[in-house]
Design an enzyme around this catalytic site. Structure first.
Site, mmCIF file in Angstrom:
data_model
loop_
_atom_site.group_PDB
_atom_site.id
_atom_site.type_symbol
_atom_site.label_atom_id
_atom_site.label_comp_id
_atom_site.label_asym_id
_atom_site.label_seq_id
_atom_site.Cartn_x
_atom_site.Cartn_y
_atom_site.Cartn_z
ATOM 1 N N GLY A 1 0.813 -1.208 0.000
ATOM 2 C CA GLY A 1 0.000 0.000 0.000
ATOM 3 C C GLY A 1 0.846 1.256 0.000
ATOM 4 C CD GLU B 1 2.301 -10.800 4.964
ATOM 5 O OE1 GLU B 1 1.857 -11.956 5.065
ATOM 6 O OE2 GLU B 1 1.627 -9.807 5.246
#
Length: 440
Positions: A227, A248
Site C-alpha cells: 500500500g 511476507e
C-alpha cells in the site's frame, strides 16, 4: 521415459481441465493471480451441471462474477481468507464466506484428526507456473505464498503454464512430476496496479514515511505491508546502510533499494545477504529479480513463522491499520463486523518484532479517514471489531502528526500519547472520552 515426454503427456486443454472439477468439491486458487485460461473454461460450465463448488482464494487480484453476483451461488460458494477490492462488495453482501487463519497454522490442521484438513488438502488446486528448466522444474514466479504446499497436498493439481513467469531462489520450484495436468496459457495475464495517490494523500504519506524512517537504523531487517503508506516508508530509507529484508511481501520499493545497495542483508542473523519473502509485488522490476540469487521466496508458513521472526535480530515490522483505540488495540482488517481485508502477517510480525533482539514494531496510519471526517484514533473500537494486533504488542505508532511509543506506558499514558498524534480537530473529544474511560 524422460521428463520432457512425461511433461508433454500431461498437457490438456482448458476445457478438459475444467471438466475435472466435480460437484461439491473444494477448489483452491493461488494468492492474487489465477490461471485465467482455466478459469474461463470453468466459468463456462455454469448451467452445465456444475454445482456447489467451494472456491477458495486469498486476496483476489482479478474480476470474477462469482465473488459479487448472487446468481452464481448454486455453482460456486466463494470463500476468502483475505478480502480485496475485487470481492469486498460480495463480502459486504454476505455472498462470500471468510476463513480466519494465521497462515503458519495451516499445516497444523493436517496433523490433528480433530481438525479440518479440507482447506490445506483440497480436492483440486489450480495454479500458474513457468515453463520447466533443464531439470524439469517449474517456478511459481512472484506468488510463492503457499502454492507449492497446495500443489503437493491437493488430490488433483492442474497448472497453467505462463512463459513470462520469473524464477527466484529459495523454495520456489516444483518438479513437473508433482503436477497432474498442464494447460498452456492463452488468456494473457494483466498486472493489477493501484491508482497513484492524489497530491494531498501523497503529502500525508510522505510525512508518515519520514516518521517511520526515523525508527529504522542501519543494519535493521525490515518487513512492510503493501500500500501507499508502506511504499512511502521505503522511499525514505535511501540514506540507510546495510538493511535486510525478512517479510511476507517484497515491495517494489524494496527492490529499488536493493538496486541502490541500501538493502544488502549483510547484517542479518538468518539468510545473510538474501532478500526473503513469500511473494513479490508484480509492479517491481521483475527483470532485475529474475534469477537474481539475492532474492529468495519461501512458503508463507516459513516467512511468517512467529519463532523465526523473533529469532531474526533487529527485525522491524511496519504495518498499517484502519483504526487504533486509546489503549493501543489495532484494528487492521475489520471495523465493527465488516471485514475489510485480512490479518495477513501483521499479527505475527508485530509480535515477532517486539520479541526480536533489538527489534521494533511500527503501526503507521493516517490520522483520519473519509476525507478527514473521522478520526482513526478512537476512544474504543466499534462493537464487533476484531483486534488484529493486541495492545500488549503494539510498540510505536506513527501518524502525520508525530510518533507515539506505547511500550511500558499505562492506559492513561498511552491515551495521552495517542491523542498527541491524532488530528488536532479530534483531540478535544478524545481527551474528554479518555477522562471518562481512565480517570475517576
Amino acid at each position: 521415459m524422460d521428463w520432457q515426454e512425461r511433461y508433454a503427456k500431461k498437457i490438456i486443454s482448458a476445457e478438459q481441465a475444467a471438466s475435472l472439477v466435480g460437484n461439491g468439491q473444494v477448489v483452491r486458487l493461488p494468492l492474487a493471480r489465477v490461471p485465467l485460461t482455466i478459469m474461463k473454461a470453468l466459468l463456462a460450465r455454469r448451467g452445465h451441471g456444475l454445482e456447489h463448488v467451494k472456491l477458495v482464494q486469498g486476496y483476489p487480484a482479478h474480476e470474477a462474477p462469482f465473488w459479487n453476483d448472487g446468481g452464481w451461488a448454486e455453482v460456486f460458494q466463494p470463500v476468502s481468507e483475505y478480502i480485496s477490492g475485487y470481492n469486498r462488495p460480495g463480502m459486504k453482501a454476505r455472498l462470500v464466506d471468510f476463513l480466519p487463519v494465521d497462515y503458519p497454522l495451516y499445516p497444523a490442521w493436517t496433523q490433528d484428526p480433530l481438525r479440518s484438513d479440507r482447506w490445506w488438502v483440497p480436492d483440486v488446486f489450480l495454479c500458474v507456473v513457468g515453463p520447466p528448466d533443464g531439470q524439469g522444474q517449474v517456478s511459481f514466479g512472484v506468488h510463492r505464498w503457499y502454492s507449492k504446499e497446495l500443489a503437493l497436498n491437493a488430490r488433483l493439481t492442474i497448472a497453467e503454464v505462463d512463459p513470462g513467469t520469473i524464477r527466484t531462489g529459495g523454495d520456489n520450484l516444483l518438479d513437473v512430476d508433482e503436477i497432474d495436468y498442464l494447460v498452456i496459457e492463452t488468456e494473457g495475464h494483466v498486472t493489477a496496479t493501484a491508482p497513484p495517490p492524489g497530491e494531498e494523500e501523497k503529502q500525508m504519506v510522505e510525512v508518515i514515511g519520514k516518521g517511520v524512517a526515523e525508527l529504522v537504523r542501519d543494519g535493521d531487517t525490515i518487513q512492510t505491508g503493501v500500500g501507499t503508506v508502506s511504499e512511502a516508508v521505503c522511499a525514505f530509507l535511501g540514506e540507510k546502510n546495510d538493511l535486510g529484508v525478512h517479510s511476507e511481501v517484497i515491495t517494489s520499493s524494496m527492490v529499488e533499494l536493493v538496486k541502490r545497495g541500501v538493502i544488502n542483508g549483510v547484517r542479518k542473523s538468518m539468510h545473510q545477504g538474501k532478500v526473503v519473502g513469500a511473494m513479490l509485488v508484480e509492479a517491481s522490476d521483475l527483470q532485475f529479480v529474475n534469477e537474481n540469487p539475492m532474492f529468495e521466496l519461501y512458503s508463507v508458513t516459513y516467512t511468517n513463522n512467529l519463532c523465526r521472526i523473533a529469532a531474526q535480530h533487529r527485525q522491524v515490522a511496519v504495518n498499517t491499520a484502519l483504526a487504533i483505540d486509546l489503549t493501543g488495540q489495532v484494528a487492521a482488517h475489520t471495523l465493527g463486523p465488516s471485514i475489510y481485508s485480512g490479518i495477513g502477517g501483521q499479527t505475527t510480525f508485530n509480535i515477532g518484532a517486539v520479541n526480536s533482539p533489538g527489534g521494533r514494531s511500527v503501526i503507521a496510519l493516517p490520522a483520519t479517514a473519509q476525507g478527514g471526517k473521522v478520526s482513526r484514533v478512537v476512544p474504543q473500537l466499534p462493537e464487533g471489531t476484531v483486534v488484529t494486533t493486541p495492545r500488549y504488542y503494539v510498540d510505536f505508532v506513527v501518524t502525520e502528526f508525530g510518533t507515539a511509543s506505547l511500550q511500558g506506558k499505562t492506559q492513561r499514558e498511552r491515551a495521552e500519547a495517542l491523542i498527541d498524534i491524532a488530528h488536532p480537530d479530534f483531540r478535544p473529544e478524545l481527551r474528554s472520552a479518555a477522562r471518562k474511560l481512565f480517570w475517576p
